[in-house]
Design an enzyme around this catalytic site. Structure first.
Site, PDB file in Angstrom:
ATOM      1  N   TYR A  75      91.341  -0.495 -46.619  1.00 21.43           N
ATOM      2  CA  TYR A  75      90.716  -0.042 -45.369  1.00 21.43           C
ATOM      3  C   TYR A  75      91.786   0.380 -44.377  1.00 21.43           C
ATOM      4  O   TYR A  75      91.636   1.373 -43.667  1.00 21.43           O
ATOM      5  CB  TYR A  75      89.847  -1.165 -44.761  1.00 21.43           C
ATOM      6  N   PHE A 127      86.013  30.704 -32.943  1.00 19.94           N
ATOM      7  CA  PHE A 127      85.493  30.285 -34.237  1.00 19.94           C
ATOM      8  C   PHE A 127      84.284  29.401 -33.964  1.00 19.94           C
ATOM      9  O   PHE A 127      84.246  28.669 -32.978  1.00 19.94           O
ATOM     10  CB  PHE A 127      86.528  29.572 -35.116  1.00 19.94           C
ATOM     11  N   THR A 128      83.305  29.460 -34.856  1.00 19.28           N
ATOM     12  CA  THR A 128      81.994  28.847 -34.610  1.00 19.28           C
ATOM     13  C   THR A 128      82.079  27.363 -34.214  1.00 19.28           C
ATOM     14  O   THR A 128      81.638  26.969 -33.134  1.00 19.28           O
ATOM     15  CB  THR A 128      81.099  29.015 -35.853  1.00 19.28           C
ATOM     16  N   ASP A 218      95.311  26.251 -34.325  1.00 19.77           N
ATOM     17  CA  ASP A 218      94.361  25.999 -35.406  1.00 19.77           C
ATOM     18  C   ASP A 218      95.098  26.420 -36.662  1.00 19.77           C
ATOM     19  O   ASP A 218      95.222  27.600 -36.986  1.00 19.77           O
ATOM     20  CB  ASP A 218      93.071  26.801 -35.209  1.00 19.77           C
ATOM     21  N   LYS A 261      91.069  24.611 -46.539  1.00 18.75           N
ATOM     22  CA  LYS A 261      91.472  26.008 -46.752  1.00 18.75           C
ATOM     23  C   LYS A 261      92.893  26.029 -47.340  1.00 18.75           C
ATOM     24  O   LYS A 261      93.083  25.783 -48.520  1.00 18.75           O
ATOM     25  CB  LYS A 261      91.404  26.791 -45.439  1.00 18.75           C
ATOM     26  N   ARG A 385      79.063  37.370 -40.797  1.00 23.73           N
ATOM     27  CA  ARG A 385      79.935  37.056 -39.671  1.00 23.73           C
ATOM     28  C   ARG A 385      79.703  38.127 -38.613  1.00 23.73           C
ATOM     29  O   ARG A 385      80.497  39.036 -38.415  1.00 23.73           O
ATOM     30  CB  ARG A 385      81.410  37.019 -40.082  1.00 23.73           C
ATOM     31  N   PHE A 452      73.619  30.030 -37.795  1.00 23.57           N
ATOM     32  CA  PHE A 452      73.791  30.769 -39.053  1.00 23.57           C
ATOM     33  C   PHE A 452      73.654  29.879 -40.282  1.00 23.57           C
ATOM     34  O   PHE A 452      73.261  30.339 -41.345  1.00 23.57           O
ATOM     35  CB  PHE A 452      75.163  31.474 -39.065  1.00 23.57           C
TER      36      PHE A 452
HETATM   37  O1  PLI Z   1      84.914  23.482 -42.014  1.00 23.99           O
HETATM   38  P1  PLI Z   1      85.854  22.528 -41.322  1.00 23.99           P
HETATM   39  O2  PLI Z   1      85.152  21.585 -40.434  1.00 23.99           O
HETATM   40  O3  PLI Z   1      86.778  21.826 -42.264  1.00 23.99           O
HETATM   41  O4  PLI Z   1      86.846  23.419 -40.417  1.00 23.99           O
HETATM   42  C1  PLI Z   1      86.406  24.101 -39.296  1.00 23.99           C
HETATM   43  C2  PLI Z   1      87.205  25.344 -39.101  1.00 23.99           C
HETATM   44  C3  PLI Z   1      88.102  25.411 -38.071  1.00 23.99           C
HETATM   45  N1  PLI Z   1      88.858  26.531 -37.867  1.00 23.99           N
HETATM   46  C4  PLI Z   1      88.756  27.605 -38.654  1.00 23.99           C
HETATM   47  C5  PLI Z   1      89.603  28.789 -38.374  1.00 23.99           C
HETATM   48  C6  PLI Z   1      87.874  27.609 -39.711  1.00 23.99           C
HETATM   49  O5  PLI Z   1      87.815  28.682 -40.495  1.00 23.99           O
HETATM   50  C7  PLI Z   1      87.054  26.464 -39.962  1.00 23.99           C
HETATM   51  C8  PLI Z   1      86.079  26.439 -40.973  1.00 23.99           C
HETATM   52  N2  PLI Z   1      85.772  27.537 -41.640  1.00 23.99           N
HETATM   53  C9  PLI Z   1      84.806  27.686 -42.545  1.00 23.99           C
HETATM   54  C10 PLI Z   1      83.876  26.606 -42.966  1.00 23.99           C
HETATM   55  C11 PLI Z   1      84.693  29.001 -43.143  1.00 23.99           C
HETATM   56  O6  PLI Z   1      83.854  29.206 -44.036  1.00 23.99           O
HETATM   57  O7  PLI Z   1      85.478  29.878 -42.741  1.00 23.99           O
END
Ligand code: PLI
Length: 485
Positions: A75, A127-128, A218, A261, A385, A452
């Site tokens: 933990y 970003f969303t 970011d 990513k 998008r 979306f």
């Molecule tokens: O999907 P998360 O919560 O691990 O990350 C959020 C996020 C933050 N910043 C940027 C630039 C992103 O592209 C992002 C998530 N992007 C997604 C889910 C995408 O499909 O692009």
């Protein structure tokens, strides 16, 4: 020396495979209807080639899988956390790390500790999830990206750059006291995966220093951004992406990160900071929303996979092949005469729905309609998008109308082959040839935030059934529809 062209190839070979489902058009019609014409609501087994996102969809290496077996699921104080913290210090240079379950977990913590109601947060395009957390904390996002980023055909090599004039104007308008930080995104997602240059980041640092404003990167796709700096910014050709990434981070005060990513994992993220006090505040929040500060919502094994992902993802050979594959697809589409965002970005090729479907007005969701058409055509899943993703203005309640109305063909890392890219390119070209058939959509269910993901749609008129009549036996995307040449 020979001038013969030498191709790049993937710097890996395949050890495990996952079968793909070939579907008929009739099956896809049923599937997209059941999904309310929203590709987020399809079941993945209904999809042939899945280009919805590059988030959490990468293939891990044997080195990462081996690390999963070394998960220390204590933990508190898991050794995998310390491995991760060490690698973040080594490659990103930030001394303090708070792990989170994914990127938006880090955005949530950051908003909680830094934004007060009434604050403004400038950024290079929204970003969303980032903007949603800023607004939830009582802040207002302000776009300070250069104008070129809003033009899909403008060939500026660093369309992710900040417009220093816009930033200075915001400081003048609201005062530096109301700007806790600027959010600088690497490889700006909503602009088409467009990079920011190191020289621009240096200028931003200068301006922020003069006003006492922090810079939060970011870093979700910062390694991919480093590749663009290496290839396109004078003076960096012979440097490693690792050295460039470190330079980028050195200019900032911390980062939010979605490890899903760049970092080649299926889940995970972090908030990393230089300031000890801010780190302590983040530690107080993380125990409420994510988990203890040494796991933050992640299993030990997942932290190990992400730590090892850092080491692999920053290799120049990996980035060359990763971005090379995206550019291979983009260039094929350009050769076919398909309107896409240019220059081609780092993680995806973006179709320009306004030019692809000029007969559909933006309020009838052309990019969403194009995702539907592409899925029907071939089982390729893409993501809207455009106006749907942009959501509503909280002040007026009206749709926001972004200049960019795009469909993102997002390439997962180390997952698909060049042959898959050929199939995608042919599918998009087939869709383009018959584009008049595609009509608009109306939204029949609209969630209040991040609509979306879960919105429902219906075709306006009978565009889908018109196509049925023409092609009720067509099997594009199935083995019967393919040519073996
Ligand atoms: O999907 P998360 O919560 O691990 O990350 C959020 C996020 C933050 N910043 C940027 C630039 C992103 O592209 C992002 C998530 N992007 C997604 C889910 C995408 O499909 O692009």
């Amino acid at each position: 020396m020979s001038t013969r062209r030498r191709s790049w190839a993937e710097p890996f070979k395949i050890k495990v495979v996952e079968p793909l489902a070939l579907t008929t058009r009739a099956q896809r019609e049923k599937a997209i209807e059941n999904a309310h014409y929203n590709t987020f609501l399809l079941r993945s087994e209904e999809v042939y080639i899945d280009l919805l996102t590059d988030s959490g969809t990468s293939a891990m290496s044997d080195y990462q899988w081996a690390g999963m077996m070394l998960g220390d699921e204590a933990y508190a104080g898991s050794k995998n956390f310390y491995n991760l913290e060490n690698n973040i210090r080594k490659y990103y240079g930030y001394p303090y790390t708070v792990p989170t379950h994914q990127g938006r977990g880090a955005e949530h913590l950051l908003a909680k500790i830094m934004i007060r109601p009434g604050d403004f947060i400038p950024g290079n395009m929204y970003f969303t999830t980032t903007r949603a957390h800023q607004e939830l904390a009582g802040g207002t996002f302000r776009d300070v990206i250069i104008d070129e980023a809003h033009d899909p055909a403008n060939l500026h090599p660093f369309k992710g750059n900040i417009d220093i004039g816009k930033l200075e104007a915001l400081v003048k308008e609201v005062g530096a006291d109301h700007i806790p930080y600027i959010n600088v995104q690497a490889c700006v997602n909503m602009a088409g995966g467009q990079p920011i240059s190191l020289s621009n980041l240096k200028e931003v640092r200068k301006v922020c220093d003069s006003h006492g404003i922090k810079i939060i990167l970011d870093a979700t796709r910062a390694m991919e951004n480093a590749w663009f700096i290496k290839m396109g910014e004078p003076g960096h050709k012979d440097r490693s992406c690792a050295a460039i990434l470190k330079d980028m981070c050195d200019l900032t005060d911390g980062c939010t990160m979605s490890g899903k990513k760049d970092l080649l994992v299926n889940i995970g993220g972090f908030l990393a900071l230089r300031d000890k006090h801010l780190y302590e505040l983040a530690c107080q929040q993380v125990v409420l929303y994510e988990g203890l500060h040494t796991y933050g919502g992640m299993a030990g094994r997942d932290m190990e996979a992400m730590s090892r992902g850092i080491e692999e993802a920053i290799q120049d050979d990996h980035l060359r092949a990763r971005i090379g594959q995206v550019h291979y697809l983009g260039n094929k589409l350009i050769q076919e005469g398909i309107p896409i965002v240019q220059p081609i970005g780092g993680h995806a090729v973006y179709l320009d729905a306004k030019r692809f479907l000029p007969h559909i007005q933006q309020s009838d969701f052309p990019a969403q309609a194009l995702t539907v058409a592409l899925f029907l055509e071939s089982g390729v899943r893409a993501m809207e998008r455009g106006i749907v993703s942009a959501g509503r203005d909280p002040a007026t309640g009206d749709h926001r109308y972004p200049n960019l109305e795009l469909v993102r063909l997002t390439i997962p890392r180390r997952v698909y082959t060049q042959a898959h890219m050929d199939v995608v390119s042919e599918s998009v070209a087939a869709c383009y040839e018959e584009r008049e058939w595609v009509g608009g959509l109306k939204m029949t269910y609209e969630p209040e935030t991040l609509r979306f993901f879960q919105a429902h749609f219906e075709p306006i008129g009978t565009w889908a059934s018109a196509k049925n009549r023409q092609e009720n036996a067509a099997l594009a995307g199935s083995s019967e529809g393919m040519q073996l040449d």
